[in-house]
Scaffold this motif. Structure first.
Motif, PDB file in Angstrom:
ATOM      1  N   LEU B  68       0.811  -1.215   0.000  1.00 42.80           N
ATOM      2  CA  LEU B  68       0.000   0.000   0.000  1.00 42.80           C
ATOM      3  C   LEU B  68       0.844   1.265   0.000  1.00 42.80           C
ATOM      4  N   ILE B  69       1.949   1.220   0.741  1.00 47.54           N
ATOM      5  CA  ILE B  69       2.773   2.433   0.866  1.00 47.54           C
ATOM      6  C   ILE B  69       3.355   2.834  -0.492  1.00 47.54           C
ATOM      7  N   MET B  70       3.670   1.811  -1.299  1.00 50.83           N
ATOM      8  CA  MET B  70       4.164   2.096  -2.658  1.00 50.83           C
ATOM      9  C   MET B  70       3.069   2.692  -3.513  1.00 50.83           C
ATOM     10  N   VAL B  71       1.860   2.144  -3.374  1.00 52.12           N
ATOM     11  CA  VAL B  71       0.742   2.667  -4.167  1.00 52.12           C
ATOM     12  C   VAL B  71       0.504   4.124  -3.807  1.00 52.12           C
ATOM     13  N   LEU B  72       0.622   4.432  -2.516  1.00 51.55           N
ATOM     14  CA  LEU B  72       0.443   5.826  -2.091  1.00 51.55           C
ATOM     15  C   LEU B  72       1.458   6.741  -2.779  1.00 51.55           C
ATOM     16  N   PHE B  73       2.725   6.320  -2.781  1.00 52.81           N
ATOM     17  CA  PHE B  73       3.757   7.106  -3.463  1.00 52.81           C
ATOM     18  C   PHE B  73       3.441   7.286  -4.933  1.00 52.81           C
ATOM     19  N   TRP B  74       3.157   6.162  -5.564  1.00 52.06           N
ATOM     20  CA  TRP B  74       2.878   6.192  -6.993  1.00 52.06           C
ATOM     21  C   TRP B  74       1.747   7.163  -7.311  1.00 52.06           C
ATOM     22  N   SER B 156     -20.250 -10.493   5.058  1.00 47.76           N
ATOM     23  CA  SER B 156     -20.118  -9.316   5.929  1.00 47.76           C
ATOM     24  C   SER B 156     -19.050  -9.475   7.022  1.00 47.76           C
ATOM     25  N   PRO B 157     -18.880 -10.638   7.638  1.00 48.80           N
ATOM     26  CA  PRO B 157     -17.795 -10.721   8.626  1.00 48.80           C
ATOM     27  C   PRO B 157     -16.420 -10.509   7.993  1.00 48.80           C
ATOM     28  N   ILE B 158     -16.210 -11.055   6.804  1.00 44.62           N
ATOM     29  CA  ILE B 158     -14.895 -10.927   6.159  1.00 44.62           C
ATOM     30  C   ILE B 158     -14.680  -9.489   5.693  1.00 44.62           C
ATOM     31  N   ILE B 159     -15.751  -8.864   5.209  1.00 45.77           N
ATOM     32  CA  ILE B 159     -15.643  -7.471   4.768  1.00 45.77           C
ATOM     33  C   ILE B 159     -15.293  -6.582   5.952  1.00 45.77           C
ATOM     34  N   LEU B 160     -15.940  -6.837   7.075  1.00 52.60           N
ATOM     35  CA  LEU B 160     -15.656  -6.035   8.259  1.00 52.60           C
ATOM     36  C   LEU B 160     -14.209  -6.244   8.719  1.00 52.60           C
ATOM     37  N   ASN B 161     -13.755  -7.485   8.662  1.00 53.92           N
ATOM     38  CA  ASN B 161     -12.362  -7.783   9.000  1.00 53.92           C
ATOM     39  C   ASN B 161     -11.402  -6.982   8.139  1.00 53.92           C
ATOM     40  N   GLN B 162     -11.668  -6.980   6.839  1.00 52.97           N
ATOM     41  CA  GLN B 162     -10.828  -6.242   5.910  1.00 52.97           C
ATOM     42  C   GLN B 162     -10.855  -4.754   6.249  1.00 52.97           C
ATOM     43  N   THR B 163     -12.012  -4.273   6.706  1.00 51.59           N
ATOM     44  CA  THR B 163     -12.141  -2.859   7.033  1.00 51.59           C
ATOM     45  C   THR B 163     -11.361  -2.509   8.296  1.00 51.59           C
ATOM     46  N   ILE B 164     -11.253  -3.457   9.213  1.00 51.07           N
ATOM     47  CA  ILE B 164     -10.410  -3.235  10.399  1.00 51.07           C
ATOM     48  C   ILE B 164      -8.957  -3.061   9.965  1.00 51.07           C
ATOM     49  N   ILE B 165      -8.528  -3.903   9.035  1.00 53.30           N
ATOM     50  CA  ILE B 165      -7.161  -3.780   8.506  1.00 53.30           C
ATOM     51  C   ILE B 165      -6.985  -2.424   7.831  1.00 53.30           C
ATOM     52  N   LEU B 166      -8.009  -2.030   7.074  1.00 53.58           N
ATOM     53  CA  LEU B 166      -7.983  -0.725   6.414  1.00 53.58           C
ATOM     54  C   LEU B 166      -7.800   0.391   7.435  1.00 53.58           C
ATOM     55  N   PHE B 167      -8.550   0.308   8.523  1.00 55.61           N
ATOM     56  CA  PHE B 167      -8.461   1.329   9.568  1.00 55.61           C
ATOM     57  C   PHE B 167      -7.035   1.424  10.100  1.00 55.61           C
ATOM     58  N   GLN B 168      -6.415   0.274  10.316  1.00 52.08           N
ATOM     59  CA  GLN B 168      -5.035   0.290  10.816  1.00 52.08           C
ATOM     60  C   GLN B 168      -4.078   0.850   9.763  1.00 52.08           C
ATOM     61  N   ASP B 169      -4.355   0.530   8.513  1.00 47.51           N
ATOM     62  CA  ASP B 169      -3.471   0.996   7.431  1.00 47.51           C
ATOM     63  C   ASP B 169      -3.519   2.503   7.214  1.00 47.51           C
ATOM     64  N   THR B 170      -4.611   3.135   7.693  1.00 44.11           N
ATOM     65  CA  THR B 170      -4.693   4.586   7.455  1.00 44.11           C
ATOM     66  C   THR B 170      -3.510   5.317   8.067  1.00 44.11           C
ATOM     67  N   SER B 171      -2.805   4.682   9.025  1.00 50.31           N
ATOM     68  CA  SER B 171      -1.647   5.360   9.625  1.00 50.31           C
ATOM     69  C   SER B 171      -0.537   5.615   8.603  1.00 50.31           C
ATOM     70  N   LEU B 172      -0.623   4.918   7.453  1.00 46.79           N
ATOM     71  CA  LEU B 172       0.408   5.126   6.417  1.00 46.79           C
ATOM     72  C   LEU B 172       0.349   6.509   5.778  1.00 46.79           C
ATOM     73  N   VAL B 173      -0.730   7.267   6.043  1.00 48.81           N
ATOM     74  CA  VAL B 173      -0.839   8.575   5.382  1.00 48.81           C
ATOM     75  C   VAL B 173       0.260   9.537   5.834  1.00 48.81           C
ATOM     76  N   TYR B 174       1.061   9.133   6.841  1.00 51.50           N
ATOM     77  CA  TYR B 174       2.159  10.030   7.223  1.00 51.50           C
ATOM     78  C   TYR B 174       3.088  10.289   6.044  1.00 51.50           C
ATOM     79  N   VAL B 175       3.173   9.323   5.111  1.00 53.46           N
ATOM     80  CA  VAL B 175       4.064   9.553   3.969  1.00 53.46           C
ATOM     81  C   VAL B 175       3.543  10.680   3.078  1.00 53.46           C
ATOM     82  N   LEU B 176       2.269  11.031   3.233  1.00 48.22           N
ATOM     83  CA  LEU B 176       1.706  12.142   2.462  1.00 48.22           C
ATOM     84  C   LEU B 176       1.644  13.412   3.314  1.00 48.22           C
ATOM     85  N   SER B 177       2.346  13.376   4.458  1.00 53.00           N
ATOM     86  CA  SER B 177       2.327  14.494   5.402  1.00 53.00           C
ATOM     87  C   SER B 177       0.927  14.808   5.910  1.00 53.00           C
TER      88      SER B 177
END
Ligand SMILES: Nc1ncnc2c1ncn2[C@@H]1O[C@H](COP(=O)(O)OP(=O)(O)OP(=O)(O)O)[C@@H](O)[C@H]1O
Ligand SMILES: [Mg+2]
Lengths: 250, 230
Positions: B68-74, B156-177
């Protein structure tokens, strides 16, 4: 084929062929069904019974020959297929109710979406047919909360809500516990007595004797024999029919 | 080692709250947009739509193979170029970190959601499609009223699980300041040297949010089980 004949036949199948890959599931099958007739289709497993009736509402596509339903030939045209399907009801061995919808919603969905009925009209109609199959009190429940026999009666009501000209049944009692077979067969007998045109794949030979105008015996993708029930059960012409009957009647 | 001083956390609460709001907003937006696009990607493949189906496959495969961090850069560099080219402006049109984050997370999550939906689509019994056909329902009605509701129920349980991961991944936005919960905490921590307090506190926040969400997943699992057994 003369004109009056074409008008009175609800279903007309001429030299219908169906292949799965290289396997021939139907080999030049001919069948005409007049309005109000009850046709029972039987035969050994894999003989093409399901394939035959599934071609009538184009759940399967035939490869050659012609199928005309209520004057409408089944070709590739989407609009014609939808037209035919509106006039042909189908009941499956495994019920195939929509598990996330209530019984009432199962019955109103297609009349509203494919027939353009209002919600109120569709619900009136659904309650009418649910009463007819004797389960109006279950309308608010979900399919999973009903017994197999009740589910199959709902499936019959759901098909009837489209007010079809023909009803197709594919082994409607085969998936049922023995004690529930009768309630479903009784429902079907009621339909037959009201003059519904019916094609029914079944091994319930008692039912066949009681309601059939004609019995069709299939084997190896071919129609082997077709006769009124008296002849069919009393004096079948073909050896394969005799062998089959010996198996199912004992 | 001196005792921990949690009063700094109390002082930082308004700033941390802003960070958390950002994390949650990005999660909700990426969830909604990602799910809509994910359903489209899955349907296109399920219906074997010519041209679109292989494109969707390639898209999903690429997204799932790049961090994901690479995709953000790209995207930070690419999207301005693409928009510039589309508007014929001859030079890149900068869209800023926020839009980069929203677009990237949505597109990235769409790939993951589409895989979940695709498996869900395959798990719907073939008899359901046949019953819909026999009732003369159109393809659109069949998917909207019969197939997709069942797919969402199953997944729905798997989608919610994926969304929890998404929530944690939002911390990567530091690379975008951009400043999310983690970003806010780390800024304050560096400012006044309260690393342990800050990171302990936000770890607790993540823990509470993610475990409550997991609890919800468990409830959903039970509900789908009830709905599918008779
Ligand atoms: N989708 C399919 N792909 C390949 N072969 C098929 C398919 N559907 C049916 N067949 C084959 O076509 C033949 C006829 O099948 P059909 O289901 O019509 O038989 P049937 O008479 O209804 O049998 P049963 O009593 O077991 O239901 C069988 O040999 C079956 O294996
Ligand atoms: Mg069969």
């Amino acid at each position: 084929m003369n004109q009056s004949n074409a008008n009175t036949n609800v279903v007309e199948m001429i030299d219908v062929c169906k292949r799965y890959g290289t396997f021939e599931a139907l080999k030049k099958v001919n069948l005409s069904v007049r309005k109000g007739e009850r046709i029972i289709i039987c035969g050994p497993s894999g003989s093409g019974k399901s394939t035959l009736i599934r071609c009538i509402n184009r759940i399967e596509q035939h490869d050659a020959g012609s199928i005309v339903v209520e004057g409408q030939e089944l070709t590739g045209a989407e609009r014609d297929i939808a037209k035919v399907r509106r006039e042909v009801g189908m009941v499956f061995q495994s019920f195939n109710l929509f598990p996330h919808l209530t019984i009432l919603e199962n019955c109103t969905l297609a009349p509203r979406r494919a027939r353009g009925l209002s919600k109120a009209e569709a619900e009136d109609r659904a309650m009418h047919y649910l009463s007819k199959v004797r389960i109006p009190d279950q309308a608010k429940k979900y399919p999973g909360q009903l017994s197999g026999g009740q589910q199959q009666r709902v499936a019959i009501a759901r098909a009837l809500c489209m007010e079809p000209r023909v009803m197709l049944f594919d082994e409607p009692t085969s998936a049922l516990d023995p004690e529930m077979v009768k309630e479903v067969l009784d429902t079907m007998i009621g339909l037959a007595e009201e003059g519904m045109t019916m094609l029914c794949v079944t091994h319930e030979m008692g039912f066949a004797k009681q309601v059939a105008d004609r019995v069709v015996f299939m084997d190896g993708g071919q129609k082997i024999e077709e006769a009124d029930p008296q002849t069919f059960f009393g004096a079948p012409e073909n050896d394969r029919t005799r062998a089959f009957l010996q198996q199912v009647l004992h | 080692m001196n005792g921990l001083d949690f009063s700094v956390v109390a002082d930082a609460l308004p700033y941390l709250w802003k960070g958390l709001q950002f994390s949650l907003t990005l999660t909700v937006v990426a969830f909604a947009a990602g799910l809509v696009l994910g359903v489209a990607l899955a349907l296109v493949q399920h219906l074997e739509v010519p041209v679109l189906s292989p494109l969707a496959k390639v898209y999903v495969a690429i997204m799932r193979s790049i961090p994901l961090i690479m995709v953000l850069f790209w995207f930070f560099f690419l999207v301005p170029l693409i928009i510039g080219a589309m508007m014929n402006s001859g030079r890149p049109v900068p869209i800023g970190g926020l839009w980069t984050a929203i677009i990237t997370f949505s597109l990235f999550e769409a790939a993951y959601y589409s895989e979940i939906i695709r498996v869900g689509l395959r798990s719907v019994n073939k008899g359901q499609y046949e019953a819909a056909k026999a009732l003369s329902l159109s393809t659109a009605t069949t998917y909207r009223s019969i197939v997709l509701p069942q797919v969402f129920r199953i997944t729905s349980p798997i989608i919610l699980n994926q969304t929890i991961i998404l929530f944690q991944d939002t911390s990567l936005v530091y690379v975008l300041s951009l400043t999310d919960l983690t970003g806010a905490a780390s800024k304050i921590a560096q400012l006044n040297g309260t690393l342990v307090e800050m990171y302990l506190f936000i770890a607790l926040v993540y823990l509470v949010i993610c475990t409550s969400a997991s609890q919800l997943v468990a409830v959903l699992r039970k509900r789908t089980r009830i709905a599918t057994t008779r």
